[in-house]
Design a protein around this motif. Sequence first.
Motif, mmCIF file in Angstrom:
data_model
loop_
_atom_site.group_PDB
_atom_site.id
_atom_site.type_symbol
_atom_site.label_atom_id
_atom_site.label_comp_id
_atom_site.label_asym_id
_atom_site.label_seq_id
_atom_site.Cartn_x
_atom_site.Cartn_y
_atom_site.Cartn_z
ATOM 1 N N ALA A 126 0.836 -1.208 0.000
ATOM 2 C CA ALA A 126 0.000 0.000 0.000
ATOM 3 C C ALA A 126 0.865 1.250 0.000
ATOM 4 O O ALA A 126 0.562 2.237 -0.684
ATOM 5 N N TRP A 127 1.958 1.227 0.763
ATOM 6 C CA TRP A 127 2.875 2.367 0.848
ATOM 7 C C TRP A 127 3.470 2.689 -0.520
ATOM 8 O O TRP A 127 3.492 3.842 -0.953
ATOM 9 N N ASP A 128 3.930 1.656 -1.226
ATOM 10 C CA ASP A 128 4.527 1.862 -2.544
ATOM 11 C C ASP A 128 3.502 2.414 -3.536
ATOM 12 O O ASP A 128 3.828 3.260 -4.371
ATOM 13 N N ALA A 129 2.254 1.926 -3.427
ATOM 14 C CA ALA A 129 1.210 2.391 -4.342
ATOM 15 C C ALA A 129 0.798 3.825 -4.044
ATOM 16 O O ALA A 129 0.425 4.569 -4.950
ATOM 17 N N ALA A 130 0.854 4.219 -2.765
ATOM 18 C CA ALA A 130 0.409 5.561 -2.370
ATOM 19 C C ALA A 130 1.483 6.621 -2.563
ATOM 20 O O ALA A 130 1.157 7.795 -2.804
ATOM 21 N N CYS A 131 2.741 6.256 -2.459
ATOM 22 C CA CYS A 131 3.839 7.236 -2.524
ATOM 23 C C CYS A 131 4.161 7.584 -3.975
ATOM 24 O O CYS A 131 5.099 7.037 -4.567
ATOM 25 N N LYS A 132 3.372 8.471 -4.540
ATOM 26 C CA LYS A 132 3.583 8.919 -5.915
ATOM 27 C C LYS A 132 3.929 10.404 -5.923
ATOM 28 O O LYS A 132 3.291 11.190 -5.220
ATOM 29 N N PRO A 133 4.916 10.812 -6.723
ATOM 30 C CA PRO A 133 5.315 12.236 -6.756
ATOM 31 C C PRO A 133 4.165 13.193 -7.031
ATOM 32 O O PRO A 133 4.064 14.257 -6.414
ATOM 33 N N GLU A 134 3.285 12.817 -7.974
ATOM 34 C CA GLU A 134 2.182 13.713 -8.327
ATOM 35 C C GLU A 134 1.241 13.947 -7.154
ATOM 36 O O GLU A 134 0.665 15.030 -7.015
ATOM 37 N N LEU A 135 1.064 12.927 -6.326
ATOM 38 C CA LEU A 135 0.200 13.061 -5.150
ATOM 39 C C LEU A 135 0.718 14.158 -4.234
ATOM 40 O O LEU A 135 -0.043 15.012 -3.762
ATOM 41 N N PHE A 136 2.021 14.151 -4.003
ATOM 42 C CA PHE A 136 2.605 15.141 -3.104
ATOM 43 C C PHE A 136 2.659 16.528 -3.750
ATOM 44 O O PHE A 136 2.483 17.541 -3.073
ATOM 45 N N LYS A 137 2.902 16.590 -5.047
ATOM 46 C CA LYS A 137 2.884 17.879 -5.736
ATOM 47 C C LYS A 137 1.503 18.523 -5.623
ATOM 48 O O LYS A 137 1.383 19.727 -5.371
ATOM 49 N N ASN A 138 0.458 17.714 -5.819
ATOM 50 C CA ASN A 138 -0.901 18.242 -5.700
ATOM 51 C C ASN A 138 -1.200 18.662 -4.259
ATOM 52 O O ASN A 138 -1.896 19.655 -4.013
ATOM 53 N N GLY A 139 -0.659 17.906 -3.296
ATOM 54 C CA GLY A 139 -0.848 18.268 -1.893
ATOM 55 C C GLY A 139 -0.203 19.599 -1.556
ATOM 56 O O GLY A 139 -0.816 20.448 -0.897
ATOM 57 N N TRP A 140 1.028 19.798 -2.030
ATOM 58 C CA TRP A 140 1.699 21.079 -1.798
ATOM 59 C C TRP A 140 0.923 22.221 -2.439
ATOM 60 O O TRP A 140 0.797 23.312 -1.867
ATOM 61 N N ALA A 141 0.380 21.964 -3.632
ATOM 62 C CA ALA A 141 -0.382 23.008 -4.321
ATOM 63 C C ALA A 141 -1.632 23.379 -3.528
ATOM 64 O O ALA A 141 -1.997 24.558 -3.441
ATOM 65 N N ARG A 142 -2.304 22.395 -2.950
ATOM 66 C CA ARG A 142 -3.486 22.676 -2.138
ATOM 67 C C ARG A 142 -3.124 23.496 -0.906
ATOM 68 O O ARG A 142 -3.933 24.259 -0.386
ATOM 69 N N MET A 143 -1.886 23.337 -0.445
ATOM 70 C CA MET A 143 -1.415 24.108 0.705
ATOM 71 C C MET A 143 -0.856 25.466 0.293
ATOM 72 O O MET A 143 -0.446 26.251 1.152
ATOM 73 N N GLY A 144 -0.795 25.727 -1.026
ATOM 74 C CA GLY A 144 -0.327 27.022 -1.503
ATOM 75 C C GLY A 144 1.140 27.071 -1.881
ATOM 76 O O GLY A 144 1.702 28.150 -2.035
ATOM 77 N N LEU A 145 1.770 25.904 -2.062
ATOM 78 C CA LEU A 145 3.190 25.874 -2.401
ATOM 79 C C LEU A 145 3.393 25.103 -3.697
ATOM 80 O O LEU A 145 2.841 24.020 -3.885
#
Length: 206
Positions: A141-160
Amino acid sequence: VGAQASKLKLTRQLKEAGFENPLVLMKRGKASMDDVLFTEYMEWFGAELVRKGYTGQHILMVDNHDSHLRARPIQAAMKNNIVIFTFPSHCTHLVQMLDVCFFKSLKGQYKRVCKAWIDEETDERKPWISKQIFVQLFKRAWDAACKPELFKNGWARMGLSCCPDTGMVVINRRAILDVCLGGSEKYSDALDPAMEQSVRVRGAMN
């Protein structure tokens, strides 16, 4: 002795499942974190940055739990060139990466891999997931969830976000409206003892 043996066993299981250099923290009592454990984590985190070849100064974003504001972990952070940045209270759902995007994805992926394991890898009517099997399923599950795009979108939602031309951080101050921060406690002019201590450790106060 028992706790140490359990810690070593779980560390070994995590490595066997594919986690590269896991850190297992264990504590007796109700509190999930204290300054001793956070100091241990800070030393591990600093060593991991060196091991992976990251240089320069690093920012670690955490909530404002009391254990994060003690002198011992702050000294460990300074030694490893890490700046601790604490969020305003009651705002982690808006500004903490794990809460904003990762936990939901990880939970969804874990449900998916568990269902696949039950359907395809076990014949038991009521299968039992042991600690060892849990670690293996969690790694999938960890390998499937840890995707670069996921974190990029998360940073964008936080304003970064990152400027593609310069590589500099771009701040979108409209990403989180002021009204959303209403649950946060307003900062007082007077520092509490823990914060005053942390500033002194950094050398910013006489």
